[in-house]
Design an enzyme around this catalytic site. Structure first.
Site, mmCIF file in Angstrom:
data_model
loop_
_atom_site.group_PDB
_atom_site.id
_atom_site.type_symbol
_atom_site.label_atom_id
_atom_site.label_comp_id
_atom_site.label_asym_id
_atom_site.label_seq_id
_atom_site.Cartn_x
_atom_site.Cartn_y
_atom_site.Cartn_z
ATOM 1 N N HIS A 24 0.836 -1.203 0.000
ATOM 2 C CA HIS A 24 0.000 0.000 0.000
ATOM 3 C C HIS A 24 0.870 1.252 0.000
ATOM 4 C CE1 HIS A 24 -3.663 2.323 1.301
ATOM 5 N NE2 HIS A 24 -2.706 3.144 1.719
ATOM 6 N N GLU A 25 1.834 1.316 0.907
ATOM 7 C CA GLU A 25 2.690 2.492 1.009
ATOM 8 C C GLU A 25 3.628 2.611 -0.192
ATOM 9 O OE1 GLU A 25 2.311 4.868 3.052
ATOM 10 O OE2 GLU A 25 0.855 3.881 4.359
ATOM 11 N N HIS A 28 1.997 4.231 -3.206
ATOM 12 C CA HIS A 28 1.957 5.697 -3.148
ATOM 13 C C HIS A 28 3.271 6.286 -3.664
ATOM 14 C CE1 HIS A 28 -1.851 5.938 -1.148
ATOM 15 N NE2 HIS A 28 -1.434 5.443 0.004
#
Length: 228
Positions: A24-25, A28
């Site tokens: 998820h990170e 980004h």
């Protein structure tokens, strides 16, 4: 809980959680770099190496404590990837894509986990249960993480998407909520239900929305992958 059961429970919950949060990170960071912001790149955060994203407390200790205390929910977080939205080529619209990258990656991981159920008959007998439990938990964790992060409250991804898409008249006041976003979430998720319980009312609205949305998406992914 016996020691062996404890170790097993940690192994089938923490591993999918670490992968879900890390990807998820990292997503980004990858998308921010693609659109012109090199902040995460310079800090070595544009990577799927979990060691670069793991927060010892938020990614490992907190989920383990919640799991061992038989908490009704499992929560965790990684080190947030630094993004300088002003460095993006088109700050407002690119911010939307950067924010969507995390939840979209989690849905993709959930889809992979659901599809992988079909490979279980080929797994070694002595590890089939462990693999199955990891896949089930990966499906649930990734969908929950995606749905939760899409709540339209900054600094969650959904809040940043809303700020990027709404007209200035609505986006400006919403963006000013970002410093108080986590307090607002705590209020809705913990304090409001507690007050409601004292009054004999069910005010656990956000959790109900999250459970309903998560259930629908999981069923859809199982249907799409031929598991329903």
């Amino acid at each position: 809980m016996p020691a062996n059961d404890t170790i097993y429970a940690i192994s089938v919950w923490v591993l999918p959680l670490v992968i879900a949060i890390t990807f998820h990170e990292a997503a980004h960071g990858f998308v921010a770099h693609h659109f012109g912001d090199n902040t995460a790149w310079k800090r070595g955060r544009v990577t799927f190496n979990p060691l670069k994203h793991i927060d010892p407390f938020g990614t490992v200790l907190l989920p383990a404590v919640l799991l061992l205390s038989h908490s009704p929910f499992l929560f965790g977080y990684a080190k947030p990837v630094p993004v300088n939205f002003r460095a993006l080529r088109h700050p407002r619209m690119d911010m939307v894509w950067v924010a969507l990258a995390g939840p979209a990656t989690n849905i993709a991981l959930a889809l992979v986990a659901a599809a992988a159920f079909h490979l279980l008959p080929y797994a070694p007998v002595n590890s089939a249960r462990w693999i199955a439990d990891n896949l089930k938990n990966a499906l649930v964790i990734n969908v929950v993480l995606a749905v939760f992060n899409m709540l339209p409250i900054p600094p969650l991804d959904g809040g940043r998407v809303a700020v990027g898409l709404l007209p200035n008249l609505l986006a400006a006041p919403l963006s000013r909520l970002e410093p108080y976003g986590m307090l607002i979430l705590i209020g809705f998720l913990i304090l409001l239900p507690m007050v409601g319980a004292q009054l004999g009312l069910n005010l656990d609205v956000i959790s109900a929305i999250l459970r309903t949305a998560t259930g629908y998406i999981i069923r859809l992914l199982l249907l799409v992958t031929g598991n329903a």
